[in-house]
Design a protein around this motif. Structure first.
Motif, PDB file in Angstrom:
ATOM      1  N   MET A 203      -0.243  12.553   7.382  1.00 31.10           N
ATOM      2  CA  MET A 203      -0.705  13.880   6.933  1.00 31.10           C
ATOM      3  C   MET A 203       0.437  14.889   6.880  1.00 31.10           C
ATOM      4  O   MET A 203       0.563  15.644   5.928  1.00 31.10           O
ATOM      5  CB  MET A 203      -1.745  14.440   7.922  1.00 31.10           C
ATOM      6  CG  MET A 203      -3.075  13.786   7.902  1.00 31.10           C
ATOM      7  SD  MET A 203      -4.042  14.444   9.316  1.00 31.10           S
ATOM      8  CE  MET A 203      -5.047  13.021   9.674  1.00 31.10           C
ATOM      9  N   PHE A 204       1.253  14.929   7.962  1.00 28.81           N
ATOM     10  CA  PHE A 204       2.208  16.035   8.120  1.00 28.81           C
ATOM     11  C   PHE A 204       3.661  15.663   7.802  1.00 28.81           C
ATOM     12  O   PHE A 204       4.514  16.544   7.794  1.00 28.81           O
ATOM     13  CB  PHE A 204       2.124  16.601   9.548  1.00 28.81           C
ATOM     14  CG  PHE A 204       0.856  17.366   9.787  1.00 28.81           C
ATOM     15  CD1 PHE A 204       0.747  18.710   9.428  1.00 28.81           C
ATOM     16  CD2 PHE A 204      -0.259  16.743  10.347  1.00 28.81           C
ATOM     17  CE1 PHE A 204      -0.422  19.420   9.640  1.00 28.81           C
ATOM     18  CE2 PHE A 204      -1.447  17.444  10.565  1.00 28.81           C
ATOM     19  CZ  PHE A 204      -1.528  18.790  10.197  1.00 28.81           C
TER      20      PHE A 204
ATOM     21  N   LEU B 205      -7.441  19.337   2.380  1.00 32.22           N
ATOM     22  CA  LEU B 205      -8.481  18.494   2.984  1.00 32.22           C
ATOM     23  C   LEU B 205      -8.304  17.028   2.562  1.00 32.22           C
ATOM     24  O   LEU B 205      -8.347  16.115   3.392  1.00 32.22           O
ATOM     25  CB  LEU B 205      -9.872  18.996   2.568  1.00 32.22           C
ATOM     26  CG  LEU B 205     -11.008  18.200   3.190  1.00 32.22           C
ATOM     27  CD1 LEU B 205     -11.190  18.546   4.660  1.00 32.22           C
ATOM     28  CD2 LEU B 205     -12.308  18.421   2.434  1.00 32.22           C
ATOM     29  N   GLY B 206      -8.075  16.821   1.279  1.00 28.01           N
ATOM     30  CA  GLY B 206      -7.924  15.446   0.777  1.00 28.01           C
ATOM     31  C   GLY B 206      -6.671  14.755   1.292  1.00 28.01           C
ATOM     32  O   GLY B 206      -6.629  13.531   1.408  1.00 28.01           O
ATOM     33  N   GLU B 207      -5.646  15.545   1.629  1.00 37.16           N
ATOM     34  CA  GLU B 207      -4.432  14.949   2.223  1.00 37.16           C
ATOM     35  C   GLU B 207      -4.660  14.625   3.698  1.00 37.16           C
ATOM     36  O   GLU B 207      -4.049  13.703   4.246  1.00 37.16           O
ATOM     37  CB  GLU B 207      -3.249  15.912   2.035  1.00 37.16           C
ATOM     38  CG  GLU B 207      -2.826  16.032   0.567  1.00 37.16           C
ATOM     39  CD  GLU B 207      -1.893  17.208   0.256  1.00 37.16           C
ATOM     40  OE1 GLU B 207      -1.212  17.174  -0.779  1.00 37.16           O
ATOM     41  OE2 GLU B 207      -1.868  18.200   1.028  1.00 37.16           O
ATOM     42  N   VAL B 208      -5.544  15.375   4.327  1.00 43.48           N
ATOM     43  CA  VAL B 208      -5.894  15.094   5.729  1.00 43.48           C
ATOM     44  C   VAL B 208      -6.708  13.792   5.820  1.00 43.48           C
ATOM     45  O   VAL B 208      -6.585  13.020   6.768  1.00 43.48           O
ATOM     46  CB  VAL B 208      -6.692  16.289   6.324  1.00 43.48           C
ATOM     47  CG1 VAL B 208      -7.297  15.954   7.679  1.00 43.48           C
ATOM     48  CG2 VAL B 208      -5.789  17.513   6.444  1.00 43.48           C
ATOM     49  N   LEU B 209      -7.528  13.538   4.797  1.00 44.70           N
ATOM     50  CA  LEU B 209      -8.405  12.354   4.830  1.00 44.70           C
ATOM     51  C   LEU B 209      -7.717  11.104   4.278  1.00 44.70           C
ATOM     52  O   LEU B 209      -8.084   9.972   4.623  1.00 44.70           O
ATOM     53  CB  LEU B 209      -9.677  12.624   4.021  1.00 44.70           C
ATOM     54  CG  LEU B 209     -10.531  13.799   4.508  1.00 44.70           C
ATOM     55  CD1 LEU B 209     -11.727  14.004   3.588  1.00 44.70           C
ATOM     56  CD2 LEU B 209     -11.002  13.567   5.943  1.00 44.70           C
ATOM     57  N   GLU B 210      -6.733  11.318   3.412  1.00 42.02           N
ATOM     58  CA  GLU B 210      -6.120  10.209   2.674  1.00 42.02           C
ATOM     59  C   GLU B 210      -5.612   9.050   3.553  1.00 42.02           C
ATOM     60  O   GLU B 210      -5.779   7.881   3.194  1.00 42.02           O
ATOM     61  CB  GLU B 210      -4.993  10.767   1.780  1.00 42.02           C
ATOM     62  CG  GLU B 210      -4.202   9.743   0.967  1.00 42.02           C
ATOM     63  CD  GLU B 210      -5.029   8.996  -0.082  1.00 42.02           C
ATOM     64  OE1 GLU B 210      -6.196   9.362  -0.319  1.00 42.02           O
ATOM     65  OE2 GLU B 210      -4.494   8.014  -0.648  1.00 42.02           O
ATOM     66  N   PRO B 211      -5.003   9.307   4.726  1.00 41.92           N
ATOM     67  CA  PRO B 211      -4.500   8.174   5.521  1.00 41.92           C
ATOM     68  C   PRO B 211      -5.587   7.159   5.869  1.00 41.92           C
ATOM     69  O   PRO B 211      -5.301   5.980   6.086  1.00 41.92           O
ATOM     70  CB  PRO B 211      -3.973   8.835   6.801  1.00 41.92           C
ATOM     71  CG  PRO B 211      -3.721  10.250   6.440  1.00 41.92           C
ATOM     72  CD  PRO B 211      -4.720  10.605   5.372  1.00 41.92           C
ATOM     73  N   PHE B 212      -6.845   7.604   5.918  1.00 40.18           N
ATOM     74  CA  PHE B 212      -7.927   6.712   6.353  1.00 40.18           C
ATOM     75  C   PHE B 212      -8.442   5.826   5.224  1.00 40.18           C
ATOM     76  O   PHE B 212      -9.314   4.985   5.443  1.00 40.18           O
ATOM     77  CB  PHE B 212      -9.054   7.531   7.003  1.00 40.18           C
ATOM     78  CG  PHE B 212      -8.580   8.210   8.254  1.00 40.18           C
ATOM     79  CD1 PHE B 212      -8.526   7.515   9.464  1.00 40.18           C
ATOM     80  CD2 PHE B 212      -8.123   9.521   8.232  1.00 40.18           C
ATOM     81  CE1 PHE B 212      -8.048   8.119  10.616  1.00 40.18           C
ATOM     82  CE2 PHE B 212      -7.647  10.139   9.384  1.00 40.18           C
ATOM     83  CZ  PHE B 212      -7.607   9.441  10.583  1.00 40.18           C
ATOM     84  N   ALA B 213      -7.860   5.987   4.024  1.00 40.17           N
ATOM     85  CA  ALA B 213      -8.182   5.057   2.942  1.00 40.17           C
ATOM     86  C   ALA B 213      -7.549   3.698   3.237  1.00 40.17           C
ATOM     87  O   ALA B 213      -7.876   2.699   2.592  1.00 40.17           O
ATOM     88  CB  ALA B 213      -7.680   5.607   1.610  1.00 40.17           C
TER      89      ALA B 213
ATOM     90  N   ASP C 104     -20.096  15.594   6.710  1.00 38.33           N
ATOM     91  CA  ASP C 104     -19.729  14.247   7.169  1.00 38.33           C
ATOM     92  C   ASP C 104     -18.811  13.621   6.103  1.00 38.33           C
ATOM     93  O   ASP C 104     -19.265  13.021   5.139  1.00 38.33           O
ATOM     94  CB  ASP C 104     -21.029  13.441   7.346  1.00 38.33           C
ATOM     95  CG  ASP C 104     -20.860  12.295   8.297  1.00 38.33           C
ATOM     96  OD1 ASP C 104     -19.711  11.908   8.557  1.00 38.33           O
ATOM     97  OD2 ASP C 104     -21.892  11.758   8.760  1.00 38.33           O
ATOM     98  N   LEU C 105     -17.503  13.808   6.278  1.00 36.47           N
ATOM     99  CA  LEU C 105     -16.561  13.609   5.169  1.00 36.47           C
ATOM    100  C   LEU C 105     -16.382  12.158   4.705  1.00 36.47           C
ATOM    101  O   LEU C 105     -16.035  11.925   3.553  1.00 36.47           O
ATOM    102  CB  LEU C 105     -15.206  14.224   5.535  1.00 36.47           C
ATOM    103  CG  LEU C 105     -15.238  15.750   5.673  1.00 36.47           C
ATOM    104  CD1 LEU C 105     -14.024  16.256   6.455  1.00 36.47           C
ATOM    105  CD2 LEU C 105     -15.293  16.407   4.306  1.00 36.47           C
ATOM    106  N   PHE C 106     -16.599  11.198   5.580  1.00 36.26           N
ATOM    107  CA  PHE C 106     -16.462   9.807   5.132  1.00 36.26           C
ATOM    108  C   PHE C 106     -17.770   9.260   4.533  1.00 36.26           C
ATOM    109  O   PHE C 106     -17.870   8.084   4.204  1.00 36.26           O
ATOM    110  CB  PHE C 106     -15.969   8.898   6.272  1.00 36.26           C
ATOM    111  CG  PHE C 106     -14.541   9.170   6.682  1.00 36.26           C
ATOM    112  CD1 PHE C 106     -13.565   9.464   5.741  1.00 36.26           C
ATOM    113  CD2 PHE C 106     -14.163   9.117   8.028  1.00 36.26           C
ATOM    114  CE1 PHE C 106     -12.243   9.716   6.112  1.00 36.26           C
ATOM    115  CE2 PHE C 106     -12.851   9.361   8.413  1.00 36.26           C
ATOM    116  CZ  PHE C 106     -11.885   9.661   7.464  1.00 36.26           C
ATOM    117  N   ASP C 107     -18.776  10.147   4.424  1.00 33.03           N
ATOM    118  CA  ASP C 107     -20.033   9.760   3.773  1.00 33.03           C
ATOM    119  C   ASP C 107     -19.823   9.893   2.268  1.00 33.03           C
ATOM    120  O   ASP C 107     -20.366  10.788   1.622  1.00 33.03           O
ATOM    121  CB  ASP C 107     -21.158  10.682   4.264  1.00 33.03           C
ATOM    122  CG  ASP C 107     -22.530  10.152   3.875  1.00 33.03           C
ATOM    123  OD1 ASP C 107     -22.595   9.048   3.292  1.00 33.03           O
ATOM    124  OD2 ASP C 107     -23.522  10.836   4.166  1.00 33.03           O
ATOM    125  N   ASP C 108     -18.983   9.018   1.732  1.00 28.12           N
ATOM    126  CA  ASP C 108     -18.514   9.180   0.361  1.00 28.12           C
ATOM    127  C   ASP C 108     -18.092   7.807  -0.161  1.00 28.12           C
ATOM    128  O   ASP C 108     -17.344   7.088   0.513  1.00 28.12           O
ATOM    129  CB  ASP C 108     -17.301  10.124   0.383  1.00 28.12           C
ATOM    130  CG  ASP C 108     -16.826  10.498  -1.008  1.00 28.12           C
ATOM    131  OD1 ASP C 108     -16.504  11.664  -1.220  1.00 28.12           O
ATOM    132  OD2 ASP C 108     -16.762   9.614  -1.884  1.00 28.12           O
TER     133      ASP C 108
END
Ligand code: P6F
Ligand code: MG
Ligand code: MG
Ligand code: MG
Length: 375
Positions: A149-150, A256-264, A318-322
């Protein structure tokens, strides 16, 4: 409470009983926690709260004005866990009170079993945050995603193209065996940082800070991770730490999308069955955060919030509900299958050094006298 004022976000979590086994939290425990926190909100101790769950861990998300390490807030969390433990005992839940390792509260929940991630921040005009909640793994599981992320321009486009982020960030890394810490600057010390945090069972990212010249003050964290080590507190294996984290987003920070991206990418973490196995971490919505197969695979939930000018938690989303994360979930299932085929062999099972903190030494003890010198 208003924009520009200080507010504290505390996420304090504990496993105080599983249903069944170590798989999930019984709804009555959530209700009990909600009742205790609603009363504290009425009395003005906290501004707002939400009770989340991930696997068998109960997570209290709170906003307040008392700063980090407040004995009032930690005491409230401890009381909440105690009340919920009473219900867990009545229901005969598994491992009731598992993470409450001390009998009496002594001012701070650190070193008493629960995990804590807290940050005091100056409220921005708009304050988007994500709280992450993991089960069946350890704090080092956050090293890779927080680094990405950082500090990883292949993850976070803003590091390259946003002038507000181009200068990079500062990482506070803890050596959890020697109880020491170091601050490293990125991008200039990326290789040093990776030399440490690649060894994720020993070196863990505790906080990330902006650099001088950023819109956010240099001493205000933009990410914080819980780093408690249960085995050191308990002296014996009592489950994994199952860490939590808080990450601020947008406007000079990762989007937000860069914060979540590593979990792809469902990276390998240690934990899973008996805290003794490497396996993929699966990003899931809260209703799917119920480890089943081989007590896993390990799970991560991401809850999105806006903090209102009054300090209210507007959410969760619930952000991973996608479906965008369906591929990562499917990949995690494939990796879980591949790893499971190794049975008791490394690298599915953790290396001996990490097994020291499990129940394995108890088994090896009985073979001790049967060893004889090799000529
Ligand atoms: O790691 C586990 C639990 O961790 P947790 O409570 O989530 O921290 C589980 O895999 C247990 O270790 C396993 O189910 C055996 O549990 P016990 O029968 O020894 O309680
Ligand atoms: Mg448990
Ligand atoms: Mg757990
Ligand atoms: Mg645990």
């Amino acid at each position: 409470m208003a924009v520009g004022e200080k507010i504290t976000i505390s996420v304090i979590k504990a496993d105080i009983g599983g249903w069944p086994g170590h798989s999930r939290v019984h709804p009555q425990l959530v209700e009990t926690a909600e009742e205790v926190l609603a009363k504290a909100q009425e009395e003005g101790t906290i501004i707002d709260f939400y009770v989340a769950t991930c696997g068998d861990d109960l997570q209290l998300i709170m906003t307040h004005k008392k700063g980090v390490d407040s004995s009032e807030i930690h005491g409230l969390a401890w009381r909440t866990f105690e009340e919920a433990t009473k219900v867990a005992k009545e229901l005969g839940l598994y491992g009731a009170g598992q993470d409450l390792l001390k009998d009496a509260f002594s001012g701070n929940v650190r070193g008493m079993g629960p995990g804590v991630a807290e940050m005091e921040i100056t409220l921005r005009k708009s304050e988007p945050i994500v709280t992450f909640h993991m089960d069946k793994t350890e704090p080092g599981a956050f090293n890779l995603p927080i680094f990405r992320m950082f500090a990883d321009p292949f993850n976070t486009a803003g590091l390259v193209i946003d002038p507000n982020m181009h200068m990079g960030f500062r990482f506070e890394v803890w050596d959890i065996k020697e109880h020491k810490r170091v601050i490293l600057n990125t991008p200039e010390e990326i290789y040093d940082l990776l030399a440490l945090i690649g060894a994720k069972s020993r070196y863990v990212i505790k906080r990330v800070f902006p650099k001088e010249g950023h819109k956010i003050a240099k001493d205000e964290p933009v990410a914080v991770i819980s780093t408690e080590k249960l085995y050191e507190i308990a002296g014996e294996y009592v489950g994994k730490d199952d860490p939590v984290a808080i990450v601020r987003a947008q406007s000079g920070l990762p989007a937000l999308g860069e914060v979540l991206e590593p979990f792809a990418f469902p990276h390998l973490v240690s934990g899973w069955m008996r805290g003794s196995h490497n396996g993929p971490i699966m990003p899931v919505p809260m209703h799917q955060a119920n480890p089943t197969r081989f007590d896993g695979p390990p799970r991560v939930v991401a809850l999105g919030w806006q903090i209102s000018p009054e300090g209210k938690l507007v959410g969760p989303v619930d952000l991973f509900d996608d479906p965008a994360f369906d591929g990562a979930r499917q990949k995690a299932v494939e990796i879980a299958e591949y790893m499971r085929r190794h049975g008791p062999f490394e690298p599915h099972r953790l290396p001996m050094e990490d097994m020291e903190y499990t129940t394995l030494p108890g088994v090896l003890e009985k073979l001790k006298d049967r060893f004889e010198p090799v000529e």
